[in-house]
Design an enzyme around this catalytic site. Sequence first.
Site, PDB file in Angstrom:
ATOM      1  N   TRP A 155       0.617  17.646 -25.237  1.00 31.18           N
ATOM      2  CA  TRP A 155       1.831  17.135 -25.567  1.00 31.18           C
ATOM      3  C   TRP A 155       1.642  16.524 -27.230  1.00 31.18           C
ATOM      4  O   TRP A 155       0.487  15.923 -27.413  1.00 31.18           O
ATOM      5  CB  TRP A 155       1.969  15.639 -24.723  1.00 31.18           C
ATOM      6  CG  TRP A 155       2.779  16.153 -23.368  1.00 31.18           C
ATOM      7  CD1 TRP A 155       3.431  17.257 -23.091  1.00 31.18           C
ATOM      8  CD2 TRP A 155       2.412  15.421 -22.313  1.00 31.18           C
ATOM      9  NE1 TRP A 155       3.691  17.215 -21.745  1.00 31.18           N
ATOM     10  CE2 TRP A 155       3.310  16.020 -21.158  1.00 31.18           C
ATOM     11  CE3 TRP A 155       1.657  14.127 -21.959  1.00 31.18           C
ATOM     12  CZ2 TRP A 155       3.285  15.812 -20.009  1.00 31.18           C
ATOM     13  CZ3 TRP A 155       1.855  13.759 -20.670  1.00 31.18           C
ATOM     14  CH2 TRP A 155       2.339  14.558 -19.564  1.00 31.18           C
ATOM     15  N   GLU A 178      17.783  -0.441 -17.074  1.00 35.23           N
ATOM     16  CA  GLU A 178      17.343  -0.685 -15.907  1.00 35.23           C
ATOM     17  C   GLU A 178      16.261  -1.505 -15.586  1.00 35.23           C
ATOM     18  O   GLU A 178      15.802  -2.035 -14.332  1.00 35.23           O
ATOM     19  CB  GLU A 178      16.844   0.785 -15.422  1.00 35.23           C
ATOM     20  CG  GLU A 178      17.662   1.668 -15.203  1.00 35.23           C
ATOM     21  CD  GLU A 178      18.026   2.401 -16.523  1.00 35.23           C
ATOM     22  OE1 GLU A 178      17.605   2.027 -17.436  1.00 35.23           O
ATOM     23  OE2 GLU A 178      18.331   3.860 -16.494  1.00 35.23           O
ATOM     24  N   THR A 208      24.339   3.332 -18.303  1.00 39.82           N
ATOM     25  CA  THR A 208      23.471   3.826 -19.306  1.00 39.82           C
ATOM     26  C   THR A 208      23.616   5.205 -19.480  1.00 39.82           C
ATOM     27  O   THR A 208      24.026   5.840 -18.504  1.00 39.82           O
ATOM     28  CB  THR A 208      22.115   3.485 -18.783  1.00 39.82           C
ATOM     29  OG1 THR A 208      21.276   4.139 -19.738  1.00 39.82           O
ATOM     30  CG2 THR A 208      21.724   3.867 -17.477  1.00 39.82           C
ATOM     31  N   LYS A 263       5.866  19.909 -26.307  1.00 41.67           N
ATOM     32  CA  LYS A 263       4.335  20.419 -25.422  1.00 41.67           C
ATOM     33  C   LYS A 263       4.056  21.734 -26.260  1.00 41.67           C
ATOM     34  O   LYS A 263       4.869  22.911 -26.165  1.00 41.67           O
ATOM     35  CB  LYS A 263       5.028  20.875 -24.094  1.00 41.67           C
ATOM     36  CG  LYS A 263       3.687  20.907 -23.150  1.00 41.67           C
ATOM     37  CD  LYS A 263       4.340  20.421 -21.797  1.00 41.67           C
ATOM     38  CE  LYS A 263       3.105  20.022 -20.829  1.00 41.67           C
ATOM     39  NZ  LYS A 263       3.326  19.604 -19.478  1.00 41.67           N
TER      40      LYS A 263
END
Lengths: 543, 543
Positions: free
Chosen positions: B446, B335, B187, B441
């Site tokens: 956020w 994953e 990946t 941020k």
Amino acid sequence: MQGLMMDMPLLISGLIKYAADHHGEAEVAAREIEGDIHRYTYADAHPRMQRMALALKRLGMKQGDRVGTLAFNTHRHFEMFYAAPGMGYVLHTVNPRLFPDQLVYIINHAEDRLLFIDRATLPLVEAIAPRLETIEAFVFMSSRERMPEVNLPKPVHCYEELLAAEDATGFEWPLFDEKTASTICYTSGTTGNPKGVVYSHRAAILQTLVCSSFEFMPGHKEGVREVMFPMAPLFHGNGWNMPFTAPFTGSKLVLPGRNYEPDKLYELIEGEGVTLSAGVPSFWLILLDWLGRNGKKFSTLRATLSSGSAPPRAMVDKLKREYGVDYIQAWGMTEALGCTMPSMRPGSDALSDQEKLDRRMVSGRACFGTELRIVDDEGKALPHDGVAVGHLRARGPWVASGYMKLNEGVDADGWLITGDMALIDPLGHVSLTDRSKDVIKSGGEWISSIQLEDAALSHPDVLQAAVIAVTHEKWQERPLLLIVRRQGATVDGQTILDHMRPKVASWWMPDAVEFLDEFPMTGTGKVQKMALRSRFKDYRVDA
Amino acid sequence: MQGLMMDMPLLISGLIKYAADHHGEAEVAAREIEGDIHRYTYADAHPRMQRMALALKRLGMKQGDRVGTLAFNTHRHFEMFYAAPGMGYVLHTVNPRLFPDQLVYIINHAEDRLLFIDRATLPLVEAIAPRLETIEAFVFMSSRERMPEVNLPKPVHCYEELLAAEDATGFEWPLFDEKTASTICYTSGTTGNPKGVVYSHRAAILQTLVCSSFEFMPGHKEGVREVMFPMAPLFHGNGWNMPFTAPFTGSKLVLPGRNYEPDKLYELIEGEGVTLSAGVPSFWLILLDWLGRNGKKFSTLRATLSSGSAPPRAMVDKLKREYGVDYIQAWGMTEALGCTMPSMRPGSDALSDQEKLDRRMVSGRACFGTELRIVDDEGKALPHDGVAVGHLRARGPWVASGYMKLNEGVDADGWLITGDMALIDPLGHVSLTDRSKDVIKSGGEWISSIQLEDAALSHPDVLQAAVIAVTHEKWQERPLLLIVRRQGATVDGQTILDHMRPKVASWWMPDAVEFLDEFPMTGTGKVQKMALRSRFKDYRVDA
């Protein structure tokens, strides 16, 4: 070189935690022994299972200890499928329809420390309790208000009181080796004592996954739209895995309690919106008879899974044509759950209705993970040509490798001895021709009792049919046809034989017909041919 | 106490043997690199895979050795998913869309001994071949007639000639530990070198079973009636498992070769009767644009599975309303394949169309076997209340525990660090709010770049949108909106911002808009935000 994936076990507790979290609103509707219907959800059930797990621990259970149940299909019995194995204890589901001596034998043999019982099994338990050597206490599966007077030689706990005493806040199911024993089911052998099949967590999860796959169940819908109804008892091969598959797929689960009367089954099927059911053919013979006499139809039922002996073709055809229900037959046994599937091969849509019915009538095809083969008397593999008949053998990660304290059941090549005679066609369809012990050997050739029974059952006045071998001087064995007539019918033997003649080879035709008021049945709803053979052991057709 | 079930491993070879035996007539239709369509069945493919397995052995491969492929979605690439792992070798699918330096790094890092290549990847291979340290030979995946002149420093075998030299009569796949490595997929990290995810046979089989369950795919049919089309490349997370799930369920498999032009994809979908496809949103943005301009509709396609970044709601809505296709979104990553499912909870049938769409827009719910949670910056678990946003973590038997030669990726509690920011609602639905690295941020709070992009994409003139953080003196970071306009469109930044204003919190509104002719894309079809951030690193919105 090893893969780099997390090393986490496949455990039964993971199924119910998952169902509570992700299918929490799906319902479990279960008839109580007293007759009323109890309702709750997987989200409700999960903390109760956790509390029962803690109660079992408080009662002194340790990893590997056996917890017995002698109970019918209720919500509390369902809970036990998770409460005991979830902790690493082993749930031993005992079949209350067995004979008292068999019950005593298997409970002692499994060394059950606790026995969970219900109102329906109480008289039986009271009768055998003095002979149970390892039981330390009983748990009565009800609330205190519903507990009757009991007369048992060991402490008797109330299920709901045990639960009430526990707090599962923050409880997490323990992790352990996935090959740990999870449940035990004894199968009543034809000779000798019953033998215990010991499932593992790994096998149970893999069976659940395979039985919930796209291809397993023809005409299925999304799991959350299904309503599953195991008419098969929970003590019979883990209720055909439905206590595991329904939570996994998010399906509503309906349980019949102890009541298998056709009107009560019908009430549940209609009242709860059942879409899929499961049970052996004998349920359906009785239910269809009742439906016909009462002029009832189904409004939601779409398919019913059957296993074991081949169903009568006339019944399968009738269920589809008159009731819109697919009767889907798979091969299976206590030693090998989730090993065949009834779904059709690619391209089957193009078949005619009769060809489709032909494929429905066989016992399915091997599921992923299981290999099936047939062998001759010497164990040599026979071709899968749709002609050769041999002893059916099975192999795979969720096939039994032996029995509780008994290292047998597997042949020299490592395959399970199923006790079935079968042929396998080039497309992989398995057709059972007989139980090895039921086959009739006439003049060195095999006659299939199942095919003869099927031919007899296609007569409208025949309710049940059984063909057994009787001794014959010249041919060694010949078939005797035993019949239970439908209520009020007066058909005679010659009429039935005339009806059968166009359907079977002439040398297969039964040499005689006898009528019985009813057949002796096994604890799992099958005709007890051993008893019939014993009753007719001196019967002569060559006199 | 152990269960008494046969001790047999779950191996990938079992899948294709099963498919050949039980779904032998199901077809694989795959576009060749040259453009024509190759057709055969699973029954045809299986002996070819066995012969290639023997050829690999003849070339000197030993258990655990890595066999690389640098190839597109062809039938020969499909064959390699069984030929190599079936023998205990490890298939390393290399992504040809990576940069040459990355290719060299991962082939050397995985220590591939052989490299299977095709006509499309040949120029790339010729360029990097001198730097490949462990490759002993190349295999050109075609017949001899179709092989061009090649210029490589090591022996080059012809795939079909290797096959022709082998005889698989009587060949049986070997048995070995199910935790053995099966495939490797690197990946491309956001920083540093790509990292290799190493799947095991056990994980692949469990993923296949879970992804083929009743409940995984909404509105599915029996497997044998499905036609699966992984638009996702086979080198991208095992082609989202479709090379395994299609044979398992008996579904026809359609492979696009190398050609991802919308007209070619459409030709395959219509010509082969595709019912289910899989691929990231960017395929659909382009395909939908093409469909609209050419006035085309689908006649068989019913659902498309997507993963990764959240799709634009307008696109999902349009696919359903105008094309009758369910766009079903699940969370997944290299994953963690087969870890969430897009199906809806029990009772969802009663929801309104808009409520259903709300649930379709999120990234699904955890599948059986996988647990998901969110944690704060200190690793403390956050509530699943649909409000708290945190770092998404995953755990389960088919979640990666590390990377090839790299012991990282898992947090102190044993959970996979996914790199995603998410919230989880009380019903278990996961909503990705950002990649951890993409989150903006601003003043300690956020801002979700994904939600801003979604709002921008709902404007009809916007083809692609990306929001990145740029430095701000007062707020630390503020969002910059980058836009690729639809062909011929002239919309300006203020119009897009006005369009977005009712959809997002005012303090989230981008401080500026810039237009680009095209976005840099990753090898797996995602917008390369890292490159965009680098390009705009000195951009000021507070000047």
